[in-house]
Design a protein around this motif. Structure first.
Motif, PDB file in Angstrom:
ATOM      1  N   TYR A 209       0.850  -1.199   0.000  1.00 17.22           N
ATOM      2  CA  TYR A 209       0.000   0.000   0.000  1.00 17.22           C
ATOM      3  C   TYR A 209       0.887   1.251   0.000  1.00 17.22           C
ATOM      4  CZ  TYR A 209      -3.585  -3.387   1.337  1.00 17.22           C
ATOM      5  OH  TYR A 209      -4.432  -4.478   1.372  1.00 17.22           O
ATOM      6  N   GLY A 210       1.464   1.546  -1.133  1.00 18.86           N
ATOM      7  CA  GLY A 210       2.381   2.684  -1.240  1.00 18.86           C
ATOM      8  C   GLY A 210       3.809   2.269  -0.977  1.00 18.86           C
ATOM      9  N   ASP A 211       4.748   3.206  -1.225  1.00 23.45           N
ATOM     10  CA  ASP A 211       6.172   2.910  -1.107  1.00 23.45           C
ATOM     11  C   ASP A 211       6.613   2.599   0.319  1.00 23.45           C
ATOM     12  OD1 ASP A 211       6.312   3.412  -3.778  1.00 23.45           O
ATOM     13  OD2 ASP A 211       7.068   5.464  -3.565  1.00 23.45           O
ATOM     14  N   MET A 212       5.873   3.082   1.328  1.00 21.14           N
ATOM     15  CA  MET A 212       6.305   2.922   2.715  1.00 21.14           C
ATOM     16  C   MET A 212       5.818   1.626   3.352  1.00 21.14           C
ATOM     17  SD  MET A 212       8.222   5.459   3.167  1.00 21.14           S
ATOM     18  CE  MET A 212       8.504   5.304   4.927  1.00 21.14           C
ATOM     19  N   THR A 213       4.985   0.850   2.660  1.00 21.40           N
ATOM     20  CA  THR A 213       4.513  -0.421   3.204  1.00 21.40           C
ATOM     21  C   THR A 213       5.675  -1.392   3.279  1.00 21.40           C
ATOM     22  OG1 THR A 213       2.361  -0.082   2.210  1.00 21.40           O
ATOM     23  CG2 THR A 213       2.866  -2.302   2.950  1.00 21.40           C
ATOM     24  N   THR A 214       5.874  -1.991   4.454  1.00 22.63           N
ATOM     25  CA  THR A 214       7.029  -2.854   4.666  1.00 22.63           C
ATOM     26  C   THR A 214       6.612  -4.186   5.267  1.00 22.63           C
ATOM     27  OG1 THR A 214       8.374  -0.892   5.110  1.00 22.63           O
ATOM     28  CG2 THR A 214       9.313  -3.009   5.739  1.00 22.63           C
ATOM     29  N   TYR A 215       7.170  -5.238   4.707  1.00 20.33           N
ATOM     30  CA  TYR A 215       7.004  -6.578   5.251  1.00 20.33           C
ATOM     31  C   TYR A 215       8.370  -7.092   5.671  1.00 20.33           C
ATOM     32  CZ  TYR A 215       2.347  -6.376   3.167  1.00 20.33           C
ATOM     33  OH  TYR A 215       1.067  -5.999   2.842  1.00 20.33           O
ATOM     34  N   GLY A 216       8.368  -8.291   6.275  1.00 23.24           N
ATOM     35  CA  GLY A 216       9.649  -8.838   6.705  1.00 23.24           C
ATOM     36  C   GLY A 216       9.616 -10.341   6.818  1.00 23.24           C
ATOM     37  N   VAL A 217      10.789 -10.915   6.911  1.00 21.70           N
ATOM     38  CA  VAL A 217      10.932 -12.344   7.180  1.00 21.70           C
ATOM     39  C   VAL A 217      12.041 -12.504   8.214  1.00 21.70           C
ATOM     40  CG1 VAL A 217      12.471 -12.607   5.178  1.00 21.70           C
ATOM     41  CG2 VAL A 217      11.417 -14.623   6.211  1.00 21.70           C
ATOM     42  N   SER A 218      11.735 -13.236   9.291  1.00 19.01           N
ATOM     43  CA  SER A 218      12.743 -13.518  10.313  1.00 19.01           C
ATOM     44  C   SER A 218      12.981 -15.022  10.362  1.00 19.01           C
ATOM     45  CB  SER A 218      12.289 -13.005  11.685  1.00 19.01           C
ATOM     46  OG  SER A 218      11.168 -13.736  12.154  1.00 19.01           O
ATOM     47  N   PHE A 219      14.194 -15.416  10.740  1.00 18.19           N
ATOM     48  CA  PHE A 219      14.543 -16.840  10.757  1.00 18.19           C
ATOM     49  C   PHE A 219      15.864 -17.033  11.498  1.00 18.19           C
ATOM     50  CE2 PHE A 219      16.035 -14.807   6.873  1.00 18.19           C
ATOM     51  CZ  PHE A 219      17.401 -15.090   6.885  1.00 18.19           C
ATOM     52  N   LYS A 220      16.189 -18.311  11.746  1.00 20.66           N
ATOM     53  CA  LYS A 220      17.505 -18.681  12.244  1.00 20.66           C
ATOM     54  C   LYS A 220      18.271 -19.311  11.090  1.00 20.66           C
ATOM     55  CE  LYS A 220      16.350 -19.548  17.104  1.00 20.66           C
ATOM     56  NZ  LYS A 220      16.265 -20.592  18.176  1.00 20.66           N
ATOM     57  N   ASP A 221      19.513 -18.851  10.864  1.00 25.84           N
ATOM     58  CA  ASP A 221      20.305 -19.447   9.790  1.00 25.84           C
ATOM     59  C   ASP A 221      20.894 -20.780  10.245  1.00 25.84           C
ATOM     60  OD1 ASP A 221      22.518 -18.888  11.369  1.00 25.84           O
ATOM     61  OD2 ASP A 221      23.250 -17.254  10.111  1.00 25.84           O
ATOM     62  N   GLU A 222      21.712 -21.418   9.423  1.00 28.73           N
ATOM     63  CA  GLU A 222      22.229 -22.748   9.749  1.00 28.73           C
ATOM     64  C   GLU A 222      23.178 -22.744  10.943  1.00 28.73           C
ATOM     65  OE1 GLU A 222      24.099 -24.132   6.215  1.00 28.73           O
ATOM     66  OE2 GLU A 222      25.686 -22.617   6.223  1.00 28.73           O
ATOM     67  N   ASN A 223      23.628 -21.553  11.347  1.00 29.44           N
ATOM     68  CA  ASN A 223      24.477 -21.424  12.544  1.00 29.44           C
ATOM     69  C   ASN A 223      23.675 -21.045  13.778  1.00 29.44           C
ATOM     70  OD1 ASN A 223      26.954 -21.921  11.114  1.00 29.44           O
ATOM     71  ND2 ASN A 223      26.832 -19.827  10.313  1.00 29.44           N
ATOM     72  N   GLY A 224      22.342 -20.961  13.637  1.00 31.73           N
ATOM     73  CA  GLY A 224      21.494 -20.639  14.778  1.00 31.73           C
ATOM     74  C   GLY A 224      21.397 -19.149  15.080  1.00 31.73           C
ATOM     75  N   VAL A 225      21.864 -18.292  14.134  1.00 28.08           N
ATOM     76  CA  VAL A 225      21.816 -16.839  14.324  1.00 28.08           C
ATOM     77  C   VAL A 225      20.467 -16.302  13.859  1.00 28.08           C
ATOM     78  CG1 VAL A 225      22.863 -14.632  13.688  1.00 28.08           C
ATOM     79  CG2 VAL A 225      24.303 -16.665  13.998  1.00 28.08           C
ATOM     80  N   ASN A 226      19.818 -15.473  14.715  1.00 26.95           N
ATOM     81  CA  ASN A 226      18.543 -14.856  14.344  1.00 26.95           C
ATOM     82  C   ASN A 226      18.772 -13.680  13.394  1.00 26.95           C
ATOM     83  OD1 ASN A 226      16.534 -16.337  15.922  1.00 26.95           O
ATOM     84  ND2 ASN A 226      17.576 -15.495  17.722  1.00 26.95           N
ATOM     85  N   LEU A 227      18.037 -13.669  12.281  1.00 30.61           N
ATOM     86  CA  LEU A 227      18.165 -12.605  11.290  1.00 30.61           C
ATOM     87  C   LEU A 227      16.789 -12.103  10.889  1.00 30.61           C
ATOM     88  CD1 LEU A 227      20.878 -14.237   8.979  1.00 30.61           C
ATOM     89  CD2 LEU A 227      21.247 -12.404  10.647  1.00 30.61           C
ATOM     90  N   LEU A 228      16.736 -10.821  10.503  1.00 32.62           N
ATOM     91  CA  LEU A 228      15.494 -10.203  10.033  1.00 32.62           C
ATOM     92  C   LEU A 228      15.793  -9.405   8.767  1.00 32.62           C
ATOM     93  CD1 LEU A 228      12.507  -9.228  10.340  1.00 32.62           C
ATOM     94  CD2 LEU A 228      13.406  -7.370  11.778  1.00 32.62           C
TER      95      LEU A 228
END
Length: 249
Positions: A209-228
Motif C-alpha cells: 500500500y504505497g512505497d512505505m509499506t514494509t514486510y519482513g521475514v525472520s529466521f535462524k540461519d544454519e548457525n542458529g543466528v537470528n536474522l530479520l
C-alpha cells in the motif's frame, strides 16, 4: 677617331651587362623551378605519414567487448537500462547460461550486462551477492519448481513474492512491519513455517500500500543466528528491495 673608339667601348659594355642579366634571370628561373619541384615532391610524404595515424584512431574507437556467457538464476531482476534509475521490468525467469552482449558502468560503479535476448539489463554482481545471502527474495519466476504458498491479501493488487533459501533456515516467520519513529519493529505475524530449504521456496501473496509499506521475514540461519530482513518496493524504479535489519526485542 677617339669618339668612335669610345662609342665602340660603350657597345661592348652594354652587351656584357645584357648577357649577365639574362644569365642571372635564367639562374633565378632554374632556382624557382627547383624549389617548386622540391615542395611538390614533399607533399606525398606528409600524406603517407598522417594516414596510419588516422587509421589507428578509427580502429581503436571501434573496439567492443567480446560477448561472454554467465550462469544466472531465474530470480535475478531485469531493468530496461544499465542503472537502478531505469525501470524494473521482470525477473530473468529461468535458471541457465545467458549471453552478455554489452557492458556498462553506471554512476554508482555497478557493472551491468545487456542480455542477448533483448529483454534488458542485469547487474552482473547480483549472482555472487545473492549466492552468498542466506535467503533471496524476488517476484515469482517461471523456474521456481515446487513451493509452499500463502496469500495474505487476495485482491487485484496482490503481488506474489518468492522466498528462496540458500541454506536450511528454521523458525521462519513472515511479518508485517511498522516504524516506531526510530526503528522498524514487528507489527503482526502473517505466517509461520518450521523450516525453509533450498529445494522448496515459499510464496507469499501481499499488497504494498504505497512505497512505505514494509514486510519482513525472520529466521535462524544454519548457525542458529537470528536474522530479520525487511521487504518493500523501491520508489526509484518499482523493484523489490530487501535488506537485513537489526532484530528489535
Amino acid at each position: 677617331m677617339k669618339r668612335l673608339i669610345a662609342m665602340a667601348l660603350c657597345l661592348v659594355c652594354l652587351c656584357a651587362c645584357s648577357a649577365k642579366t639574362e644569365e642571372k634571370t635564367s639562374q633565378n628561373t632554374i632556382s624557382t623551378t627547383a624549389q617548386t619541384e622540391n615542395l611538390t615532391s614533399e607533399k606525398p610524404t606528409e600524406a603517407v605519414t598522417e594516414s596510419p595515424t588516422q587509421a589507428e584512431t578509427e580502429t581503436s574507437s571501434a573496439k567492443i567487448d567480446e560477448p561472454e556467457t554467465m550462469k544466472l538464476k531465474g530470480y535475478i531482476p531485469v531493468y530496461d537500462g544499465p542503472s537502478y534509475d531505469d525501470v524494473y521490468k521482470q525477473t530473468i525467469g529461468k535458471d541457465g547460461i545467458y549471453t552478455i552482449t554489452e557492458e556498462s558502468i553506471d554512476g554508482e560503479g555497478n557493472k551491468w550486462g545487456r542480455l542477448k535476448s533483448g529483454i534488458g539489463w542485469v547487474d552482473l554482481s547480483l549472482q555472487e551477492e545473492y549466492s552468498n545471502s542466506p535467503i533471496v527474495i524476488s517476484h515469482i519466476y517461471e523456474d521456481i519448481g515446487e513451493y509452499e504458498e500463502y496469500i495474505a491479501d487476495d485482491s487485484e493488487f496482490t503481488e506474489k513474492i518468492a522466498f528462496v533459501a540458500n541454506e536450511k533456515l528454521t523458525d521462519v516467520r513472515f511479518l508485517s512491519l511498522t516504524h516506531d519513529g526510530i526503528n522498524i519493529v514487528e507489527d503482526k505475524v502473517l505466517y509461520e513455517i518450521n523450516e525453509l530449504t533450498p529445494d522448496k521456496p515459499f510464496i507469499l501473496g501481499i499488497v504494498f500500500y504505497g512505497d512505505m509499506t514494509t514486510y519482513g521475514v525472520s529466521f535462524k540461519d544454519e548457525n542458529g543466528v537470528n536474522l530479520l530482513y525487511s521487504i518493500y518496493t523501491s520508489g526509484r524504479n518499482g523493484s523489490l528491495v530487501w535488506e537485513e535489519v537489526s532484530m528489535e526485542k
